[in-house]
Motif scaffolding. Sequence first.
Motif, PDB file in Angstrom:
ATOM      1  N   LEU A 194      71.958  13.002  25.904  1.00  0.00           N
ATOM      2  CA  LEU A 194      71.258  12.621  27.122  1.00  0.00           C
ATOM      3  C   LEU A 194      70.713  13.909  27.740  1.00  0.00           C
ATOM      4  O   LEU A 194      71.460  14.867  27.934  1.00  0.00           O
ATOM      5  CB  LEU A 194      72.225  11.932  28.092  1.00  0.00           C
ATOM      6  N   VAL A 195      69.422  13.944  27.996  1.00  0.00           N
ATOM      7  CA  VAL A 195      68.850  15.202  28.493  1.00  0.00           C
ATOM      8  C   VAL A 195      68.418  15.110  29.962  1.00  0.00           C
ATOM      9  O   VAL A 195      68.111  16.125  30.569  1.00  0.00           O
ATOM     10  CB  VAL A 195      67.645  15.641  27.633  1.00  0.00           C
ATOM     11  N   THR A 196      68.397  13.896  30.501  1.00  0.00           N
ATOM     12  CA  THR A 196      67.933  13.734  31.876  1.00  0.00           C
ATOM     13  C   THR A 196      69.040  13.141  32.739  1.00  0.00           C
ATOM     14  O   THR A 196      69.601  12.105  32.396  1.00  0.00           O
ATOM     15  CB  THR A 196      66.730  12.764  31.931  1.00  0.00           C
TER      16      THR A 196
ATOM     17  N   TYR B 129      61.486   5.741  34.737  1.00  0.00           N
ATOM     18  CA  TYR B 129      62.486   6.492  35.508  1.00  0.00           C
ATOM     19  C   TYR B 129      62.200   7.978  35.413  1.00  0.00           C
ATOM     20  O   TYR B 129      61.464   8.427  34.539  1.00  0.00           O
ATOM     21  CB  TYR B 129      63.911   6.174  35.051  1.00  0.00           C
ATOM     22  N   TYR B 130      62.747   8.738  36.331  1.00  0.00           N
ATOM     23  CA  TYR B 130      62.588  10.190  36.285  1.00  0.00           C
ATOM     24  C   TYR B 130      63.866  10.851  36.744  1.00  0.00           C
ATOM     25  O   TYR B 130      64.715  10.234  37.388  1.00  0.00           O
ATOM     26  CB  TYR B 130      61.399  10.647  37.143  1.00  0.00           C
ATOM     27  N   GLY B 131      63.995  12.109  36.394  1.00  0.00           N
ATOM     28  CA  GLY B 131      65.181  12.856  36.763  1.00  0.00           C
ATOM     29  C   GLY B 131      64.989  14.314  36.412  1.00  0.00           C
ATOM     30  O   GLY B 131      63.849  14.795  36.374  1.00  0.00           O
ATOM     31  N   HIS B 132      66.094  14.974  36.135  1.00  0.00           N
ATOM     32  CA  HIS B 132      66.016  16.411  35.879  1.00  0.00           C
ATOM     33  C   HIS B 132      66.920  16.800  34.726  1.00  0.00           C
ATOM     34  O   HIS B 132      67.950  16.169  34.504  1.00  0.00           O
ATOM     35  CB  HIS B 132      66.407  17.186  37.147  1.00  0.00           C
ATOM     36  N   GLY B 133      66.514  17.848  34.024  1.00  0.00           N
ATOM     37  CA  GLY B 133      67.290  18.323  32.889  1.00  0.00           C
ATOM     38  C   GLY B 133      67.387  19.839  32.902  1.00  0.00           C
ATOM     39  O   GLY B 133      66.856  20.506  33.807  1.00  0.00           O
ATOM     40  N   ILE B 134      68.066  20.367  31.895  1.00  0.00           N
ATOM     41  CA  ILE B 134      68.268  21.826  31.799  1.00  0.00           C
ATOM     42  C   ILE B 134      67.574  22.338  30.541  1.00  0.00           C
ATOM     43  O   ILE B 134      67.946  21.946  29.428  1.00  0.00           O
ATOM     44  CB  ILE B 134      69.770  22.177  31.730  1.00  0.00           C
ATOM     45  N   PRO B 135      66.566  23.214  30.695  1.00  0.00           N
ATOM     46  CA  PRO B 135      65.929  23.775  29.504  1.00  0.00           C
ATOM     47  C   PRO B 135      66.899  24.714  28.783  1.00  0.00           C
ATOM     48  O   PRO B 135      67.733  25.364  29.417  1.00  0.00           O
ATOM     49  CB  PRO B 135      64.747  24.580  30.063  1.00  0.00           C
ATOM     50  N   LYS B 136      66.781  24.752  27.466  1.00  0.00           N
ATOM     51  CA  LYS B 136      67.571  25.727  26.717  1.00  0.00           C
ATOM     52  C   LYS B 136      67.130  27.139  27.098  1.00  0.00           C
ATOM     53  O   LYS B 136      65.963  27.353  27.424  1.00  0.00           O
ATOM     54  CB  LYS B 136      67.353  25.523  25.221  1.00  0.00           C
ATOM     55  N   GLY B 137      68.069  28.059  27.033  1.00  0.00           N
ATOM     56  CA  GLY B 137      67.719  29.450  27.284  1.00  0.00           C
ATOM     57  C   GLY B 137      67.699  29.839  28.752  1.00  0.00           C
ATOM     58  O   GLY B 137      67.189  30.903  29.105  1.00  0.00           O
ATOM     59  N   THR B 138      68.229  28.978  29.609  1.00  0.00           N
ATOM     60  CA  THR B 138      68.311  29.374  31.019  1.00  0.00           C
ATOM     61  C   THR B 138      69.335  30.486  31.153  1.00  0.00           C
ATOM     62  O   THR B 138      70.211  30.649  30.301  1.00  0.00           O
ATOM     63  CB  THR B 138      68.749  28.208  31.915  1.00  0.00           C
ATOM     64  N   GLN B 139      69.238  31.229  32.270  1.00  0.00           N
ATOM     65  CA  GLN B 139      70.123  32.384  32.444  1.00  0.00           C
ATOM     66  C   GLN B 139      71.592  31.956  32.446  1.00  0.00           C
ATOM     67  O   GLN B 139      72.446  32.628  31.885  1.00  0.00           O
ATOM     68  CB  GLN B 139      69.778  33.101  33.752  1.00  0.00           C
ATOM     69  N   SER B 140      71.891  30.825  33.087  1.00  0.00           N
ATOM     70  CA  SER B 140      73.258  30.337  33.067  1.00  0.00           C
ATOM     71  C   SER B 140      73.235  28.829  33.189  1.00  0.00           C
ATOM     72  O   SER B 140      72.879  28.268  34.225  1.00  0.00           O
ATOM     73  CB  SER B 140      74.064  30.937  34.217  1.00  0.00           C
ATOM     74  N   ALA B 141      73.576  28.162  32.095  1.00  0.00           N
ATOM     75  CA  ALA B 141      73.515  26.708  32.094  1.00  0.00           C
ATOM     76  C   ALA B 141      74.483  26.112  33.111  1.00  0.00           C
ATOM     77  O   ALA B 141      74.235  25.049  33.668  1.00  0.00           O
ATOM     78  CB  ALA B 141      73.819  26.188  30.695  1.00  0.00           C
ATOM     79  N   ASP B 142      75.582  26.816  33.377  1.00  0.00           N
ATOM     80  CA  ASP B 142      76.545  26.280  34.347  1.00  0.00           C
ATOM     81  C   ASP B 142      75.962  26.245  35.759  1.00  0.00           C
ATOM     82  O   ASP B 142      76.172  25.298  36.500  1.00  0.00           O
ATOM     83  CB  ASP B 142      77.829  27.114  34.322  1.00  0.00           C
TER      84      ASP B 142
END
Lengths: 451, 320
Positions: A158-160, A330-343
Amino acid sequence: MTDQSWSRRHFLQGSALVAGGALMAACAPVAGDPGAAAADEGESMSEEPVELVAQYWGTRPEFIEDREILAQRMTEKFPNVTASQNSVPGGQYGEKVLTAIAAGTPPDTMQLNHRWEPFFRGQEALLNVIPFADADGEFSFDVFYPRIIELGTTEGQLVTVPRGWNPFVIYYNRALFREAGLDDLPTSWENDTWNWDSFLETAQALTADSDGDGRTDVYGMFFPYWYPFLRLGGGDVLSDDQQSSGLGSPQALAALQWLADLRLTHGVSPTPAEIEGLGSAQDLFTAGRVAMFTAGAWGIGALTRVEGLDWDVGPLPRAAGQPPVGYTQYYGHGIPKGTQSADWSWEYLKIISDEESNITVAQTIGDVPAMRHIAESEHFAGLPKPPTRQVFIDSAPHMQVWPTIAPITEIMSRAITPELNLAFLGEKSVEDAVAAAGPQVDEILAAFWGN
Amino acid sequence: MRSRQAQVGQAANELAAGKRPRMSGIARKEAIAGYIAISPWLLGFLIFQLAPILAAFYISSTEWRILSAPEFIGVRNFDKLLFKDDLFWQSIKVTVIYVIFRVPVSAVLSLALALLMNQQLAGRRLFRTIYYLPAVIPLVAVSMMWIWIFNPEYGVLNSFIRLFGVEGPQWIHSSRWALPALIIMSLWQVGTGMVIFLAGLQGIPAHLYEAATIDGANTWQRFLKVTLPMLSPVVLFALVMNVIGSFQIFTQAYIMTAGGPGNATLFLVLYIYRNAFEWFHMGYASALAWVLFVVVLVISLAMLRSSEHWVHYEGRIGGA
C-alpha cells in the motif's frame, strides 16, 4: 545577412526545442534508494534539526492554508522539525516531482491520486506504508473506509495513506425537477427503479426549448466523464487479465453507445461546442441550463456557495442487470523512496491524514473524508447542504476506482480518448472508434508487460 | 617593425596562396579579447544549448523513464517512429499541411500589409501599431480569445456567416475543420512579418524607383523589377523564420484543441510534449525531437541553397 548568421539562428531555434527534454539529462538519473529506511529497521529519530517538505498539487488559497496548518502542527508536535509545503499547479506535478526525485532530492511526502499513484507505483518510486503502520502504536488503517484500503493494496503493498475521496453522484436542480413535474431522485444505491431507462426518461422530461426558437435551452443531463458510465454498464477499458483492450466487450460497447445516443439521438446532453460557450458543467448547472450532471463530491463546495440554488444529489443510475457502481476517486499521501528519513516522513504523513486533517477535508475542502467516523459525523454527513449527503457515504460498499495499471494515463489519452471523442461528436460510430482504439491499447499493454 | 600596410599585404598574399595568415601579436590579442567578449554567449550556448542537444541525441537511443537509468536500445526508437507509430506520421502530416498553407499565405498577407503601410496614408502609424499588436499579445491569451471566435454556437465567426443564411462549420469541434481553423488563426499574427517587410521596403533607395519611372516602368513593373528583387533578402529571412516557427506550432493546439478532435491537430511538438511530459517516454520524445530538428534543418538549408537563384544582394553582381 550572411549564410553564417542564418545557420546559427536556425541552429538556436532548433536546439531550443530539444533543450527541454534534454535538460533532464543534466540531472543524474539517481532513483530513490531502493533499500531506503523502513520503520522496522529501527532507525532512531534524533533531536537534530530536520527540515521536511510535503509535496502537493493545486494552489487554491484554501489548499495553501490547509497545508500551512499541517506544517505548523508538525512543528508543534516535533519542535526540532521545520515542516513546509511545496505546492505546484496540477499540470506540472508529474514533471516537478520526477525531476526532484531524479536529482536525488525527493520531497518527504507526496500527494497521490488515481492519476499519480499508478504512475509512481509503476516507477517503483514509493515506499510501502504497511510496515510503518505495523510498527506504529498510534496508527491503524481500521479508521479508514476498508474498501479504499482494499482497492489501494496491490501485491501486499500500500503506497497511499488516504485522506479524502470523491464519490461520483448525480447533482440535480430541484427547481427544474418541480417545473417538469418530477419527484426528487431516490437516495438508495440499491434501488433498481433508478436505472438507465428512468434516467433517460427523466433527462428527456427535463430537456426543454423554453422560448420556442428551435434551440434547446435546458438540457436534461451533462456527462463530463464517460468512465463511470462504462463501469455502471458492466464494461471497462481493459480486459480482466489486463492484457488487452476491454472496450470491445458487449457491455462496454452498449454502455458507450448509450452515452453517445444521449447526445446524438436523444439530444438530452449539450454538445462540446455548447459546453465551451457556456462554461463548465457547474456553470451550466448553476445557470439552470443543465438539470443534472455527474461529478465527484467536489461539486458540493462550489454549489453550496451559490445562493438561491435549490439542488440535491442522487446515486448513479444502475444499468439493467448490473450491480450498483459507486465510482470514486480517492487521494492521499505517500513517501517517495530516497527521502532523507522515512521515519520523519511517516510522522508528517500521519499528521496529514489524521482526524483533524480529515475534518478539514470535510468542512473546508468539501470532499468526503477517508476516515469513516469523520465522514459519518456532524463534520460531513451532518452538514445541512445538500439535504441527502448520505448518498455520498452510502456509495462506499459499491466503491469502484479508476484502473490502477501503471500506463493507464497513456492508454486513456493516447489510445482511447481521441477515438471516443469522435464517437461522441458523431463523426464515427462507437464500433469504429473502439475498433481503432483497441490495437493502440493492446500495443501499450504489450510494451508494458514486455511482450 | 613592418608597416601595417605591409602586414596586410602579406596576409592578402598568403590568403591568395591558400595559406592561413600568421597572426601578429596585436591580432592575437584582439582575437583573445574578442573571444572573451563573446564568452558569455559562447558558454551559455555550449552549456544550455549544445550540451542538451547532444544529450538528447544520446537519450534518443535509450528507453528512459527518468527514475530508472536510461537503457540503451540503439535505433529502436527511430525504428518505432518510422515504421510502427501511426501517430508520428499523423503528427508529421498535420504539421506539414499547416506549414504548407500557413507560410505562403501569411507571407503574401504580410507583404501586402507592408506595402499598404508603406504608403503615405493618414493614420498610418496608428494602423501599423494595430496590425502589430497581436504579435505582442501572449499566445495563450490569443488562443483563449480564438476559442470564443470559433465557437460554432456563440462565436462571432459563425454569427457572421449566419448573416448570409448559411450555418458555419463546427471549427475546432470538428476533425475536418480544426486544422483549417488553426491555420486561419495563425494569420492573426501577420503583423510580425509586416514589420520585417516594412523595414526592408524602407531600405530600398528611392533613386531606383526614380530611374525605373524615367525608363517608363509602370507601378506593377516597378514592384516586380525593383521592389521584389531589392526585398528578396528580407523575403528569404521572413520565409525561413516562418517555416521554422510554423514547424514548432504548439500552444494553440495545446490550449484550444488538445490535439483533437481525434488527433486532427496533433502537431509534432505537441506529440513530443505528450511523450515527454504526459507519458514520460523521454527516449522516444528525444528521438522525435531529433527528427523535427533534422527536418527543419534540411528544409532551411534547402531554402538557403535555393536562395542563390532568387535572392538579390545589393553590391553583388549577377545575383550570385
